[in-house]
Scaffold this motif. Structure first.
Motif, PDB file in Angstrom:
ATOM      1  N   LYS A  50      22.511 -14.641  23.038  1.00  0.00           N
ATOM      2  CA  LYS A  50      22.000 -14.391  21.690  1.00  0.00           C
ATOM      3  C   LYS A  50      21.862 -12.887  21.417  1.00  0.00           C
ATOM      4  CE  LYS A  50      19.002 -16.860  18.532  1.00  0.00           C
ATOM      5  NZ  LYS A  50      20.093 -16.874  17.588  1.00  0.00           N
ATOM      6  N   ALA A  51      21.539 -12.147  22.467  1.00  0.00           N
ATOM      7  CA  ALA A  51      21.389 -10.689  22.298  1.00  0.00           C
ATOM      8  C   ALA A  51      22.745  -9.977  22.267  1.00  0.00           C
ATOM      9  CB  ALA A  51      20.531 -10.128  23.433  1.00  0.00           C
ATOM     10  N   GLY A  52      23.840 -10.713  22.559  1.00  0.00           N
ATOM     11  CA  GLY A  52      25.171 -10.107  22.479  1.00  0.00           C
ATOM     12  C   GLY A  52      25.813  -9.831  23.831  1.00  0.00           C
ATOM     13  N   CYS A  53      25.194 -10.310  24.910  1.00  0.00           N
ATOM     14  CA  CYS A  53      25.779 -10.125  26.244  1.00  0.00           C
ATOM     15  C   CYS A  53      27.126 -10.865  26.301  1.00  0.00           C
ATOM     16  CB  CYS A  53      24.817 -10.691  27.288  1.00  0.00           C
ATOM     17  SG  CYS A  53      25.428 -10.578  28.949  1.00  0.00           S
ATOM     18  N   GLU A  54      28.150 -10.190  26.829  1.00  0.00           N
ATOM     19  CA  GLU A  54      29.496 -10.775  26.778  1.00  0.00           C
ATOM     20  C   GLU A  54      29.980 -11.333  28.119  1.00  0.00           C
ATOM     21  OE1 GLU A  54      31.510  -8.176  23.306  1.00  0.00           O
ATOM     22  OE2 GLU A  54      30.644  -7.070  24.980  1.00  0.00           O
ATOM     23  N   ILE A  55      29.413 -10.837  29.196  1.00  0.00           N
ATOM     24  CA  ILE A  55      29.693 -11.379  30.533  1.00  0.00           C
ATOM     25  C   ILE A  55      28.369 -11.322  31.288  1.00  0.00           C
ATOM     26  CG2 ILE A  55      30.889 -10.998  32.734  1.00  0.00           C
ATOM     27  CD1 ILE A  55      33.198  -9.729  31.225  1.00  0.00           C
ATOM     28  N   VAL A  56      28.030 -12.393  31.994  1.00  0.00           N
ATOM     29  CA  VAL A  56      26.746 -12.365  32.706  1.00  0.00           C
ATOM     30  C   VAL A  56      26.974 -12.471  34.212  1.00  0.00           C
ATOM     31  CG1 VAL A  56      26.287 -14.876  32.564  1.00  0.00           C
ATOM     32  CG2 VAL A  56      24.381 -13.264  32.724  1.00  0.00           C
ATOM     33  N   ARG A  57      26.204 -11.705  34.936  1.00  0.00           N
ATOM     34  CA  ARG A  57      26.272 -11.756  36.402  1.00  0.00           C
ATOM     35  C   ARG A  57      24.999 -12.403  36.916  1.00  0.00           C
ATOM     36  NH1 ARG A  57      25.775  -7.095  40.434  1.00  0.00           N
ATOM     37  NH2 ARG A  57      25.440  -5.787  38.611  1.00  0.00           N
ATOM     38  N   VAL A  58      25.182 -13.268  37.895  1.00  0.00           N
ATOM     39  CA  VAL A  58      24.031 -13.933  38.510  1.00  0.00           C
ATOM     40  C   VAL A  58      24.177 -13.770  40.016  1.00  0.00           C
ATOM     41  CG1 VAL A  58      22.863 -16.169  38.846  1.00  0.00           C
ATOM     42  CG2 VAL A  58      23.914 -15.645  36.630  1.00  0.00           C
ATOM     43  N   SER A  59      23.088 -13.439  40.691  1.00  0.00           N
ATOM     44  CA  SER A  59      23.197 -13.352  42.151  1.00  0.00           C
ATOM     45  C   SER A  59      22.917 -14.735  42.747  1.00  0.00           C
ATOM     46  CB  SER A  59      22.226 -12.313  42.709  1.00  0.00           C
ATOM     47  OG  SER A  59      20.907 -12.713  42.452  1.00  0.00           O
ATOM     48  N   PHE A  60      23.755 -15.092  43.717  1.00  0.00           N
ATOM     49  CA  PHE A  60      23.593 -16.371  44.409  1.00  0.00           C
ATOM     50  C   PHE A  60      23.358 -16.049  45.890  1.00  0.00           C
ATOM     51  CE2 PHE A  60      26.024 -17.319  40.602  1.00  0.00           C
ATOM     52  CZ  PHE A  60      25.289 -18.381  40.086  1.00  0.00           C
ATOM     53  N   PRO A  61      22.075 -16.000  46.281  1.00  0.00           N
ATOM     54  CA  PRO A  61      21.760 -15.504  47.630  1.00  0.00           C
ATOM     55  C   PRO A  61      22.074 -16.480  48.754  1.00  0.00           C
ATOM     56  CG  PRO A  61      19.749 -15.986  46.404  1.00  0.00           C
ATOM     57  CD  PRO A  61      20.883 -16.233  45.463  1.00  0.00           C
TER      58      PRO A  61
END
Ligand code: SF4
Length: 362
Positions: A50-61
């Motif tokens: 919604k804020a306009g982020c175009e690619i998101v990174r998530v850490s998977f520990p």
């Protein structure tokens, strides 16, 4: 309008979002939720979208977290990058789960043979890999204290790992060479950009709070962008990641590289001002980030908030919309340089948002 020439990097497709080759610079962010809890992670990604982020990174520990990738992917719209450290098997599971890109730090993912196994799997699945070098995880960097030597190490290590990927004819590569020191980071990117044309993801790592981190990032990223370097950015802040997206767009807009959203022009106020612009501008800024259509403008929309007529009339006339304080706690409203009425301060933001929306036919 761009002020400078951008490097012609290789195009790489990340889950449908292309980067490189002079395409608009993509704004990324990273979740700070526990990815073992996929529902909370999805909730934050939706806020970022919604804020306009175009690619998101998530850490998977760990594996428990990596098993959630499919569920997360199913519930979000933007490409998902899995950030994996220490264990190449988690990265392989992420590929199986359908992630759109891997970010690995080869300095800690294990031996070259493990990296090689991973590269083969990524190639089979057509998943790009970001070689994300971070100064903090390189033992050899701490032998040096000067920024140039450290920058050379960052670039050399990135190059070493790029060569491993190239050995397998793997070219869907993105590179980042981050340090928390601005000068080291800039020099590292410059050295690497002179050697290879893979798209570069820019960031100053562990930059700090909203205040100090935004300043550090704006200076570091701004200089590199002026060099023509950079295809995606992430502003790393110790804050709600939505702030990273806002600051990211603001940096790009300031150097004329993204024209979306609204450019705010506001005076610092002095004894001539009769309006509380601190309150008004912050209320306005918080509201506009929630209007999706404002993120897809073809040209920047300028909105001026001026405390009095001294500079106010000129700025307001130059803006698409403007407010100038005019005695007795009254704001004069401008649209395309023409006065369209007077308004009380408590109604100002609501009226401006209404005008913006009508202008965009939202
Ligand atoms: Fe002061 Fe007017 Fe300048 Fe604002 S525009 S700083 S109120 S002189």
């Amino acid at each position: 309008m761009e002020f400078f020439k951008r490097n012609n990097t290789r195009k790489v497709n990340i889950g449908g979002v292309e980067i490189g080759g002079g395409l608009p610079i993509v704004v990324q962010s990273m979740t700070n939720t526990n990815s073992r809890n996929w529902k909370i992670t999805v909730k934050q990604i939706k806020q970022l979208e919604k804020a306009g982020c175009e690619i998101v990174r998530v850490s998977f520990p760990d594996m428990e977290a990596a098993y959630n990738i499919k569920k997360i992917k199913k519930n979000i719209k933007i490409p998902l990058v899995a950030d994996i450290h220490f264990d190449y098997r988690i990265a392989i599971e992420a590929i199986k789960q359908g992630v759109d890109k891997l970010r690995i730090n080869p300095g800690n993912i294990g031996s070259k043979d493990k990296i090689e196994i991973l590269v083969k799997e990524a190639k089979k699945a057509h998943i790009p890999i970001r070689i994300g070098i971070n100064a903090g995880s390189l033992k050899e960097i701490h032998k040096f204290t000067d920024n140039l030597s450290r920058a050379k190490i960052l670039s050399n290590v990135a190059m070493e790992h790029v060569k491993i990927l190239e050995k397998y004819s793997f070219e869907d590569i993105v590179v980042s060479l981050k340090a928390s020191n601005v000068d080291t980071t800039i020099q590292a990117y410059r050295i690497f950009a002179s050697k290879r044309n893979y798209p570069l993801h820019l960031g100053i790592t562990e930059a700090g709070s909203i205040f100090s981190g935004s300043i550090k990032s704006a200076i570091g990223l701004g200089i590199m962008l002026y060099d023509g370097i950079g295809d995606t950015i992430r502003v790393s802040l110790t804050a709600d990641p939505i702030e990273e997206v806002k600051v990211g767009y603001s940096i790009l807009q300031s150097v004329g590289l993204r024209n979306s959203n609204v450019e705010i022009i506001s005076c610092p106020m002095c004894s001539r001002s009769k309006l509380d612009l601190i309150k008004i501008v912050s209320e306005f800024e918080n509201k506009i980030y929630k209007i999706d259509k404002l993120k897809k403008l073809s040209k920047p929309l300028k909105v001026a908030f001026m405390g009095c007529v001294v500079n106010g009339l000129g700025e307001a006339k130059d803006a698409d919309f403007g407010i100038v304080s005019q005695g007795n706690n009254i704001g004069v409203l401008f649209k395309n340089g023409k006065i369209i009425g007077k308004i009380r301060p408590d109604k100002l933001v609501k009226k401006l948002i209404f005008m913006l929306k009508s202008n965009l036919q939202v």
